[in-house]
Design a protein around this motif. Structure first.
Motif, mmCIF file in Angstrom:
data_model
loop_
_atom_site.group_PDB
_atom_site.id
_atom_site.type_symbol
_atom_site.label_atom_id
_atom_site.label_comp_id
_atom_site.label_asym_id
_atom_site.label_seq_id
_atom_site.Cartn_x
_atom_site.Cartn_y
_atom_site.Cartn_z
ATOM 1 N N GLY A 26 3.880 -18.932 -13.709
ATOM 2 C CA GLY A 26 4.721 -18.776 -12.531
ATOM 3 C C GLY A 26 4.526 -17.464 -11.798
ATOM 4 O O GLY A 26 5.203 -17.198 -10.802
ATOM 5 N N LEU A 27 3.591 -16.621 -12.251
ATOM 6 C CA LEU A 27 3.404 -15.309 -11.641
ATOM 7 C C LEU A 27 2.476 -15.332 -10.432
ATOM 8 O O LEU A 27 2.730 -14.670 -9.430
ATOM 9 N N GLY A 28 1.387 -16.104 -10.534
ATOM 10 C CA GLY A 28 0.383 -16.048 -9.485
ATOM 11 C C GLY A 28 -0.169 -14.635 -9.359
ATOM 12 O O GLY A 28 0.099 -13.760 -10.181
ATOM 13 N N TRP A 29 -0.951 -14.386 -8.314
ATOM 14 C CA TRP A 29 -1.473 -13.022 -8.146
ATOM 15 C C TRP A 29 -0.411 -12.080 -7.587
ATOM 16 O O TRP A 29 -0.408 -10.892 -7.903
ATOM 17 N N VAL A 30 0.521 -12.630 -6.820
ATOM 18 C CA VAL A 30 1.570 -11.788 -6.238
ATOM 19 C C VAL A 30 2.449 -11.190 -7.336
ATOM 20 O O VAL A 30 2.727 -9.985 -7.348
ATOM 21 N N GLY A 31 2.900 -12.015 -8.266
ATOM 22 C CA GLY A 31 3.752 -11.535 -9.343
ATOM 23 C C GLY A 31 3.053 -10.527 -10.232
ATOM 24 O O GLY A 31 3.658 -9.536 -10.682
ATOM 25 N N ARG A 32 1.776 -10.755 -10.494
ATOM 26 C CA ARG A 32 1.022 -9.826 -11.334
ATOM 27 C C ARG A 32 0.873 -8.464 -10.668
ATOM 28 O O ARG A 32 0.996 -7.420 -11.322
ATOM 29 N N ILE A 33 0.623 -8.470 -9.377
ATOM 30 C CA ILE A 33 0.471 -7.193 -8.676
ATOM 31 C C ILE A 33 1.809 -6.479 -8.565
ATOM 32 O O ILE A 33 1.886 -5.251 -8.689
ATOM 33 N N ALA A 34 2.895 -7.216 -8.360
ATOM 34 C CA ALA A 34 4.224 -6.599 -8.332
ATOM 35 C C ALA A 34 4.536 -5.949 -9.679
ATOM 36 O O ALA A 34 5.079 -4.837 -9.735
ATOM 37 N N ASN A 35 4.189 -6.621 -10.779
ATOM 38 C CA ASN A 35 4.417 -6.057 -12.113
ATOM 39 C C ASN A 35 3.592 -4.791 -12.335
ATOM 40 O O ASN A 35 4.078 -3.800 -12.890
ATOM 41 N N GLU A 36 2.339 -4.816 -11.896
ATOM 42 C CA GLU A 36 1.478 -3.665 -12.067
ATOM 43 C C GLU A 36 1.960 -2.494 -11.210
ATOM 44 O O GLU A 36 1.912 -1.336 -11.640
ATOM 45 N N SER A 37 2.434 -2.783 -10.015
ATOM 46 C CA SER A 37 2.953 -1.728 -9.150
ATOM 47 C C SER A 37 4.161 -1.050 -9.793
ATOM 48 O O SER A 37 4.290 0.180 -9.785
ATOM 49 N N ARG A 38 5.035 -1.848 -10.372
ATOM 50 C CA ARG A 38 6.196 -1.280 -11.063
ATOM 51 C C ARG A 38 5.749 -0.427 -12.253
ATOM 52 O O ARG A 38 6.294 0.650 -12.491
ATOM 53 N N ARG A 39 4.753 -0.900 -12.981
ATOM 54 C CA ARG A 39 4.253 -0.146 -14.134
ATOM 55 C C ARG A 39 3.710 1.210 -13.708
ATOM 56 O O ARG A 39 3.817 2.201 -14.445
ATOM 57 N N ARG A 40 3.165 1.269 -12.506
ATOM 58 C CA ARG A 40 2.598 2.523 -12.001
ATOM 59 C C ARG A 40 3.640 3.412 -11.333
ATOM 60 O O ARG A 40 3.304 4.474 -10.822
ATOM 61 N N GLY A 41 4.892 2.963 -11.306
ATOM 62 C CA GLY A 41 5.947 3.801 -10.758
ATOM 63 C C GLY A 41 6.314 3.527 -9.323
ATOM 64 O O GLY A 41 7.028 4.330 -8.701
ATOM 65 N N LEU A 42 5.827 2.415 -8.768
ATOM 66 C CA LEU A 42 6.182 2.047 -7.406
ATOM 67 C C LEU A 42 6.796 0.648 -7.403
ATOM 68 O O LEU A 42 6.113 -0.340 -7.142
ATOM 69 N N PRO A 43 8.086 0.544 -7.712
ATOM 70 C CA PRO A 43 8.738 -0.766 -7.679
ATOM 71 C C PRO A 43 8.757 -1.309 -6.256
ATOM 72 O O PRO A 43 9.023 -0.576 -5.301
ATOM 73 N N LEU A 44 8.478 -2.588 -6.131
ATOM 74 C CA LEU A 44 8.460 -3.235 -4.818
ATOM 75 C C LEU A 44 9.559 -4.283 -4.739
ATOM 76 O O LEU A 44 9.853 -4.955 -5.722
#
Length: 208
Positions: A26-44
């Motif tokens: 259910g993540l698709g590429w959008v969900g994966r990138i949102a998760n990675e952005s949060r991991r890097r300190g930039l919650p979207l």
């Protein structure tokens, strides 16, 4: 103000690939990138506005009214647009959208986006070599038009058409959409340029 406290809102608008069709997680590429952005300190704050079978013309028609309430009052509003595969799909012996109209749609999308910065994610490959030829030509045309409009472009076709995991997953799926491993590959292609662009300090550029 720290990066993590900034109000970054992103509308991802496009087709079934944006929606993550076929991904069992259910993540698709959008969900994966949102998760990675949060991991890097930039919650979207992300809004997935992917619609199955949507072409560039349909996306253009709905973009302004769908993004306006979601990006209102955002400190850092952004729009991520992605289309192309549906435009190149044959119906009644012709493509659903001509290449010229697909390119013109990008100009209309730029206008509909107003002052909000946007980036264009190019179409990936499918399990049909003849359609892939059309996708390749469209991808090149969109890259050129995006450059003339000052819109960052992230190309996905060349990386996916030659990727064994992507092609196998698409073939085992519906001929267009992969499952989890395929979307992981797609996210890996898009992630670095997109997260650089989403950074408050990033300078927009074009990526292949």
């Amino acid at each position: 103000m720290s990066t993590s406290s900034r109000d970054v809102r992103v509308c991802f608008i496009g087709d079934s690939f944006v929606a993550g069709l076929g991904d069992s997680t259910g993540l698709g590429w959008v969900g994966r990138i949102a998760n990675e952005s949060r991991r890097r300190g930039l919650p979207l704050t992300t809004y997935n506005l992917g619609v199955r079978r949507d072409t560039s013309l349909l996306i253009c028609e709905r973009l302004a009214r769908e993004v306006a309430p979601r990006l209102a009052h955002a400190e850092i509003p952004r729009i991520v647009v992605s289309y192309g595969v549906n435009d190149t799909t044959l119906e009644n012996g012709t493509t659903r959208v001509s290449r010229a109209d697909s390119v013109t749609a990008l100009r209309s999308i730029r206008i509909a986006s107003g002052a909000t910065e946007l980036v264009l994610i190019g179409p990936p490959a499918v399990d049909d070599d003849i359609q892939n030829e059309r996708i390749s030509v469209l991808s090149d045309a969109l890259r050129e038009e995006a450059g003339s409009l000052g819109i960052p472009y992230v190309g996905c076709f060349e990386s996916t058409v030659a990727d064994f995991v992507w092609r196998r997953q698409v073939r085992e799926g519906d001929g267009f959409h992969p499952d989890e491993a395929g979307y992981e590959q797609l996210a890996a292609i898009i992630e670095m340029p997109l997260l650089a662009w989403l950074s408050p300090h990033a300078i927009a550029a074009s990526y292949d």
